[in-house]
Design an enzyme around this catalytic site. Sequence first.
Site, mmCIF file in Angstrom:
data_model
loop_
_atom_site.group_PDB
_atom_site.id
_atom_site.type_symbol
_atom_site.label_atom_id
_atom_site.label_comp_id
_atom_site.label_asym_id
_atom_site.label_seq_id
_atom_site.Cartn_x
_atom_site.Cartn_y
_atom_site.Cartn_z
ATOM 1 N N GLY A 1 -0.998 -12.115 -4.689
ATOM 2 C CA GLY A 1 -2.414 -11.810 -4.858
ATOM 3 C C GLY A 1 -2.729 -10.389 -4.444
ATOM 4 C CG ASP B 1 -2.401 -14.045 5.348
ATOM 5 O OD1 ASP B 1 -3.149 -14.661 4.558
ATOM 6 O OD2 ASP B 1 -2.069 -12.860 5.177
ATOM 7 N NE ARG C 1 1.062 -15.487 4.976
ATOM 8 C CZ ARG C 1 1.864 -14.454 5.240
ATOM 9 N NH1 ARG C 1 2.866 -14.591 6.080
ATOM 10 N NH2 ARG C 1 1.660 -13.278 4.692
ATOM 11 N NE ARG D 1 -1.392 -19.919 2.746
ATOM 12 C CZ ARG D 1 -1.181 -18.623 2.834
ATOM 13 N NH1 ARG D 1 -1.981 -17.874 3.571
ATOM 14 N NH2 ARG D 1 -0.181 -18.067 2.202
ATOM 15 N NE ARG E 1 -4.250 -16.312 -4.369
ATOM 16 C CZ ARG E 1 -3.687 -15.541 -3.445
ATOM 17 N NH1 ARG E 1 -2.405 -15.231 -3.536
ATOM 18 N NH2 ARG E 1 -4.390 -15.072 -2.449
ATOM 19 N NE ARG F 1 -3.861 -2.206 2.362
ATOM 20 C CZ ARG F 1 -3.881 -3.526 2.183
ATOM 21 N NH1 ARG F 1 -2.734 -4.183 2.012
ATOM 22 N NH2 ARG F 1 -5.021 -4.195 2.180
ATOM 23 C CE LYS G 1 -6.495 -15.951 2.228
ATOM 24 N NZ LYS G 1 -6.731 -14.528 1.979
#
Length: 449
Positions: free
Chosen positions: A101, A326, A400, A357, A129, A33, A353
């Site tokens: 993403g 997450d 992750r 996941r 995705r 951002r 994700k």
Amino acid sequence: MSNLAPIRAQAHPATTALTGTIRVPGDKSISHRALMFAALAVGTSRITGLLEGEDVLRTAAAMRALGATITTDDSGVWSVTGLGLGALQTPDDVLDMGNSGTAARLLCGVLASHDLFAVMTGDASLRRRPMRRVIAPLAATGAVFAARPGDLLPLAVNGAAEAMPLTYRLPVASAQVKSALLLAGLNARGITSIEEPEPTRDHSENMLRHFGAHLTIEPLGSGRLIRLIGQPELNAADIAVPGDPSSAAFPIVAALLVAGSRITIEAVGLNPLRTGLFTTLQEMGAALSITNGRIEGGEPVGDITVTASNLRGVDVPAARAPSMIDEYPILAIACARASGPSRLRGLSELRVKESDRLSATLALLRANGAAVSLDGDDMVIEGGVNRLGGGAVETRMDHRLAMSALVLGLAADAPVQIDDARFIETSFPGFVPLMQGLGATIALAGAAA
Ligand code: S3P
């Protein structure tokens, strides 16, 4: 990905406690951002603590290709010079958002309300995705999107010359969708109005105010109504990016599970819409405390200290999911090591994700001897298993999952192997050496990750 060949890695059950004081890299959500908002503002913004991971570097490259000037110096300060709302230009080439993403979806919002043409793609994970959740509502700006069947990347967009403001109720709790619509609404004439069914991370709202935009946020049922006045004067502003709580989660859970451990992580972002994992771990009996709480760059920040703890199973309500979306793979590791069963509710969003996941976390745990099942969208983990580890985990291009599997290996009874550590670079550059510095034994087969 800079390394072309996969890098296998193996984490060994810890023989010594994990100890030390560390910092984790900058927050990924805030970093994307910061680059985008600064590129839309007039003047030069300086960003400190930016996450220099692959995902964020993709956003930097895209904003450069659209006309912003973005540089970095030896001290790690990033300077972004924007030309103001509406000034972005048609890029010369395809925008490749890699594994990210967040970068892809937020950028769709930026592009929708600029009079330009752009094509966007990503890696094999990102190309699977769903993009419909952003391109369907963004079409109401007047932008025309064309995507691969199934609304998948690659996609092309002809941005609106005179964008219309948006009025939209989000069908899913998604900060990415909300942020894409806010970014589009910035360069639309009139008020963009977004209802979210549950509050999601509000970094975009905080940063919009920081750059001088006018927005109001009101409670609405269990969610929020956000209204943004379009075409504000956005002026350059400096940003200090806090440490990423989603990255801090990995050393935190490792220290909770490895006997005798005690670690402190300094300057972690503690936005209440991000801290669901910490609440959950405390409910499980974790010795987790926060000191030195302060506000930095408009976001709450603090130091987190954890001491190895005997964890109990937990029942996590679905309403908490947006504040820890997450963190479920690493929470599942903690639950597998806890005494008693756990139920993690309402996890349908985990299917879309970086990997699916839900199924990938199940496979990770089962490969290492844990008893786990799905009940609709809930994950049920037995806990209390005596012997864990010894498995090989497919990480499915998902950073992750890779880090969760390595943490399991440190806390297990036999080593855990992963097929590819490269994707860790997307969000947590330096993860392996940082964990080694705390006392962990993680071996890489090939170049350093
Ligand atoms: C993010 C929002 C979440 C999260 C992602 C980052 C963001 O995605 O999973 O890692 O920066 O807005 P959703 O919006 O799909 O829930």
